[in-house]
Design a protein around this motif. Structure first.
Motif, PDB file in Angstrom:
ATOM      1  N   SER A 153      28.859   4.849  39.301  1.00 47.18           N
ATOM      2  CA  SER A 153      28.670   3.711  38.386  1.00 47.18           C
ATOM      3  C   SER A 153      29.976   3.289  37.760  1.00 47.18           C
ATOM      4  O   SER A 153      30.278   2.091  37.662  1.00 47.18           O
ATOM      5  CB  SER A 153      27.679   4.079  37.283  1.00 47.18           C
ATOM      6  OG  SER A 153      26.419   4.339  37.816  1.00 47.18           O
ATOM      7  N   LEU A 154      30.766   4.259  37.337  1.00 51.36           N
ATOM      8  CA  LEU A 154      32.046   3.972  36.705  1.00 51.36           C
ATOM      9  C   LEU A 154      32.979   3.245  37.662  1.00 51.36           C
ATOM     10  O   LEU A 154      33.604   2.244  37.311  1.00 51.36           O
ATOM     11  CB  LEU A 154      32.688   5.277  36.222  1.00 51.36           C
ATOM     12  CG  LEU A 154      33.948   5.161  35.397  1.00 51.36           C
ATOM     13  CD1 LEU A 154      33.663   4.449  34.082  1.00 51.36           C
ATOM     14  CD2 LEU A 154      34.526   6.532  35.140  1.00 51.36           C
ATOM     15  N   VAL A 155      33.062   3.725  38.898  1.00 46.92           N
ATOM     16  CA  VAL A 155      33.926   3.089  39.896  1.00 46.92           C
ATOM     17  C   VAL A 155      33.456   1.661  40.186  1.00 46.92           C
ATOM     18  O   VAL A 155      34.268   0.733  40.286  1.00 46.92           O
ATOM     19  CB  VAL A 155      33.975   3.940  41.193  1.00 46.92           C
ATOM     20  CG1 VAL A 155      34.626   3.178  42.333  1.00 46.92           C
ATOM     21  CG2 VAL A 155      34.705   5.243  40.944  1.00 46.92           C
ATOM     22  N   CYS A 156      32.146   1.473  40.290  1.00 49.66           N
ATOM     23  CA  CYS A 156      31.624   0.120  40.545  1.00 49.66           C
ATOM     24  C   CYS A 156      31.890  -0.820  39.378  1.00 49.66           C
ATOM     25  O   CYS A 156      32.061  -2.020  39.556  1.00 49.66           O
ATOM     26  CB  CYS A 156      30.115   0.178  40.804  1.00 49.66           C
ATOM     27  SG  CYS A 156      29.671   0.872  42.396  1.00 49.66           S
ATOM     28  N   GLY A 157      31.942  -0.284  38.183  1.00 50.77           N
ATOM     29  CA  GLY A 157      32.160  -1.107  37.008  1.00 50.77           C
ATOM     30  C   GLY A 157      33.599  -1.510  36.751  1.00 50.77           C
ATOM     31  O   GLY A 157      33.875  -2.325  35.882  1.00 50.77           O
ATOM     32  N   LEU A 158      34.506  -0.900  37.492  1.00 53.39           N
ATOM     33  CA  LEU A 158      35.930  -1.214  37.257  1.00 53.39           C
ATOM     34  C   LEU A 158      36.352  -2.544  37.785  1.00 53.39           C
ATOM     35  O   LEU A 158      36.026  -3.132  38.653  1.00 53.39           O
ATOM     36  CB  LEU A 158      36.819  -0.120  37.866  1.00 53.39           C
ATOM     37  CG  LEU A 158      36.670   1.242  37.187  1.00 53.39           C
ATOM     38  CD1 LEU A 158      37.520   2.271  37.910  1.00 53.39           C
ATOM     39  CD2 LEU A 158      37.084   1.178  35.726  1.00 53.39           C
ATOM     40  N   ILE A 185      29.455 -16.131  43.406  1.00 56.48           N
ATOM     41  CA  ILE A 185      29.948 -14.768  43.549  1.00 56.48           C
ATOM     42  C   ILE A 185      29.921 -14.374  45.024  1.00 56.48           C
ATOM     43  O   ILE A 185      29.010 -14.740  45.757  1.00 56.48           O
ATOM     44  CB  ILE A 185      29.042 -13.798  42.752  1.00 56.48           C
ATOM     45  CG1 ILE A 185      28.846 -14.286  41.320  1.00 56.48           C
ATOM     46  CG2 ILE A 185      29.592 -12.391  42.757  1.00 56.48           C
ATOM     47  CD1 ILE A 185      30.101 -14.494  40.545  1.00 56.48           C
ATOM     48  N   THR A 186      30.889 -13.575  45.442  1.00 55.52           N
ATOM     49  CA  THR A 186      30.926 -13.120  46.833  1.00 55.52           C
ATOM     50  C   THR A 186      29.829 -12.082  47.080  1.00 55.52           C
ATOM     51  O   THR A 186      29.361 -11.414  46.149  1.00 55.52           O
ATOM     52  CB  THR A 186      32.284 -12.476  47.174  1.00 55.52           C
ATOM     53  OG1 THR A 186      32.449 -11.288  46.394  1.00 55.52           O
ATOM     54  CG2 THR A 186      33.432 -13.431  46.921  1.00 55.52           C
ATOM     55  N   THR A 187      29.460 -11.952  48.326  1.00 51.74           N
ATOM     56  CA  THR A 187      28.430 -10.975  48.714  1.00 51.74           C
ATOM     57  C   THR A 187      28.867  -9.562  48.363  1.00 51.74           C
ATOM     58  O   THR A 187      28.066  -8.753  47.889  1.00 51.74           O
ATOM     59  CB  THR A 187      28.139 -11.080  50.225  1.00 51.74           C
ATOM     60  OG1 THR A 187      27.739 -12.415  50.514  1.00 51.74           O
ATOM     61  CG2 THR A 187      27.058 -10.123  50.648  1.00 51.74           C
ATOM     62  N   CYS A 188      30.127  -9.261  48.562  1.00 48.69           N
ATOM     63  CA  CYS A 188      30.652  -7.927  48.250  1.00 48.69           C
ATOM     64  C   CYS A 188      30.474  -7.608  46.764  1.00 48.69           C
ATOM     65  O   CYS A 188      30.044  -6.513  46.405  1.00 48.69           O
ATOM     66  CB  CYS A 188      32.127  -7.849  48.642  1.00 48.69           C
ATOM     67  SG  CYS A 188      32.876  -6.248  48.316  1.00 48.69           S
ATOM     68  N   THR A 189      30.777  -8.559  45.905  1.00 46.78           N
ATOM     69  CA  THR A 189      30.613  -8.352  44.465  1.00 46.78           C
ATOM     70  C   THR A 189      29.151  -8.142  44.112  1.00 46.78           C
ATOM     71  O   THR A 189      28.823  -7.284  43.286  1.00 46.78           O
ATOM     72  CB  THR A 189      31.186  -9.552  43.682  1.00 46.78           C
ATOM     73  OG1 THR A 189      32.556  -9.703  44.029  1.00 46.78           O
ATOM     74  CG2 THR A 189      31.046  -9.361  42.193  1.00 46.78           C
ATOM     75  N   ILE A 190      28.273  -8.884  44.745  1.00 47.10           N
ATOM     76  CA  ILE A 190      26.835  -8.731  44.494  1.00 47.10           C
ATOM     77  C   ILE A 190      26.379  -7.326  44.875  1.00 47.10           C
ATOM     78  O   ILE A 190      25.627  -6.681  44.137  1.00 47.10           O
ATOM     79  CB  ILE A 190      26.032  -9.811  45.248  1.00 47.10           C
ATOM     80  CG1 ILE A 190      26.303 -11.175  44.617  1.00 47.10           C
ATOM     81  CG2 ILE A 190      24.538  -9.494  45.247  1.00 47.10           C
ATOM     82  CD1 ILE A 190      25.736 -12.339  45.388  1.00 47.10           C
ATOM     83  N   VAL A 191      26.854  -6.822  45.996  1.00 40.71           N
ATOM     84  CA  VAL A 191      26.487  -5.471  46.441  1.00 40.71           C
ATOM     85  C   VAL A 191      27.010  -4.430  45.448  1.00 40.71           C
ATOM     86  O   VAL A 191      26.282  -3.500  45.063  1.00 40.71           O
ATOM     87  CB  VAL A 191      27.018  -5.198  47.865  1.00 40.71           C
ATOM     88  CG1 VAL A 191      26.879  -3.731  48.227  1.00 40.71           C
ATOM     89  CG2 VAL A 191      26.289  -6.074  48.872  1.00 40.71           C
ATOM     90  N   VAL A 192      28.251  -4.580  45.007  1.00 43.65           N
ATOM     91  CA  VAL A 192      28.835  -3.629  44.051  1.00 43.65           C
ATOM     92  C   VAL A 192      28.048  -3.634  42.741  1.00 43.65           C
ATOM     93  O   VAL A 192      27.761  -2.579  42.172  1.00 43.65           O
ATOM     94  CB  VAL A 192      30.330  -3.932  43.803  1.00 43.65           C
ATOM     95  CG1 VAL A 192      30.880  -3.134  42.637  1.00 43.65           C
ATOM     96  CG2 VAL A 192      31.135  -3.644  45.063  1.00 43.65           C
ATOM     97  N   VAL A 193      27.661  -4.791  42.267  1.00 45.25           N
ATOM     98  CA  VAL A 193      26.877  -4.882  41.029  1.00 45.25           C
ATOM     99  C   VAL A 193      25.507  -4.220  41.218  1.00 45.25           C
ATOM    100  O   VAL A 193      25.030  -3.508  40.329  1.00 45.25           O
ATOM    101  CB  VAL A 193      26.734  -6.354  40.574  1.00 45.25           C
ATOM    102  CG1 VAL A 193      25.724  -6.491  39.449  1.00 45.25           C
ATOM    103  CG2 VAL A 193      28.078  -6.892  40.136  1.00 45.25           C
ATOM    104  N   GLY A 194      24.881  -4.436  42.363  1.00 46.03           N
ATOM    105  CA  GLY A 194      23.600  -3.785  42.642  1.00 46.03           C
ATOM    106  C   GLY A 194      23.718  -2.273  42.682  1.00 46.03           C
ATOM    107  O   GLY A 194      22.891  -1.548  42.113  1.00 46.03           O
ATOM    108  N   VAL A 195      24.760  -1.773  43.342  1.00 47.99           N
ATOM    109  CA  VAL A 195      24.992  -0.321  43.405  1.00 47.99           C
ATOM    110  C   VAL A 195      25.247   0.222  41.999  1.00 47.99           C
ATOM    111  O   VAL A 195      24.738   1.283  41.632  1.00 47.99           O
ATOM    112  CB  VAL A 195      26.169   0.003  44.358  1.00 47.99           C
ATOM    113  CG1 VAL A 195      26.587   1.460  44.253  1.00 47.99           C
ATOM    114  CG2 VAL A 195      25.783  -0.333  45.795  1.00 47.99           C
ATOM    115  N   PHE A 196      26.009  -0.525  41.198  1.00 47.82           N
ATOM    116  CA  PHE A 196      26.237  -0.131  39.806  1.00 47.82           C
ATOM    117  C   PHE A 196      24.910   0.041  39.066  1.00 47.82           C
ATOM    118  O   PHE A 196      24.679   1.056  38.404  1.00 47.82           O
ATOM    119  CB  PHE A 196      27.106  -1.180  39.098  1.00 47.82           C
ATOM    120  CG  PHE A 196      27.186  -0.988  37.607  1.00 47.82           C
ATOM    121  CD1 PHE A 196      28.048  -0.062  37.068  1.00 47.82           C
ATOM    122  CD2 PHE A 196      26.387  -1.744  36.756  1.00 47.82           C
ATOM    123  CE1 PHE A 196      28.125   0.122  35.692  1.00 47.82           C
ATOM    124  CE2 PHE A 196      26.450  -1.572  35.388  1.00 47.82           C
ATOM    125  CZ  PHE A 196      27.327  -0.635  34.858  1.00 47.82           C
ATOM    126  N   GLY A 197      24.034  -0.945  39.166  1.00 44.03           N
ATOM    127  CA  GLY A 197      22.745  -0.876  38.475  1.00 44.03           C
ATOM    128  C   GLY A 197      21.892   0.287  38.949  1.00 44.03           C
ATOM    129  O   GLY A 197      21.309   1.022  38.147  1.00 44.03           O
TER     130      GLY A 197
END
Length: 105
Positions: free
Chosen positions: A100-105, A39-51
């Motif tokens: 959270s919703l935006v990060c989950g899209l 997974i890319t670093t950007c995706t990891i950050v977005v998933v963390g922010v989502f959580g």
């Protein structure tokens, strides 16, 4: 002012951090197990922010719902102590939900 509200309403930051890290771990390891890809670093950050923001949303809703109980058992928390109004707590919950919703899209 909004960022400070998000920080103040979440009186249990260790839980938000833990949920953010768990979201990252589940996503990364699940994706590697199913798809065999990194997974890319950007995706990891977005998933963390989502959580983190999902946990903050849940905490804000819980604090609003438990305000009367917290007046007795946890008077130091933001809502019972008057540091944050109910309106501000709802605003914080809505913002956390939208993030959270935006990060989950």
């Amino acid at each position: 002012h909004i960022l400070s509200l998000i920080v103040v309403v979440d009186c249990r930051p260790e839980c938000s951090t833990m949920v953010g890290l768990m979201a990252i771990a589940v996503f990364v390891f699940g994706n590697m197990a199913v798809y065999g890809q990194y997974i890319t670093t950007c995706t990891i950050v977005v998933v963390g922010v989502f959580g983190i923001f999902t946990q903050k949303f849940a905490c804000a809703l819980n604090d609003i719902g438990d305000m009367e109980i917290d007046r007795i058992s946890h008077p130091e928390r933001p809502l019972p102590s008057g540091k944050v109004s109910v309106r501000e707590a709802w605003l914080t919950a809505i913002i956390c939900f939208v993030v959270s919703l935006v990060c989950g899209l």
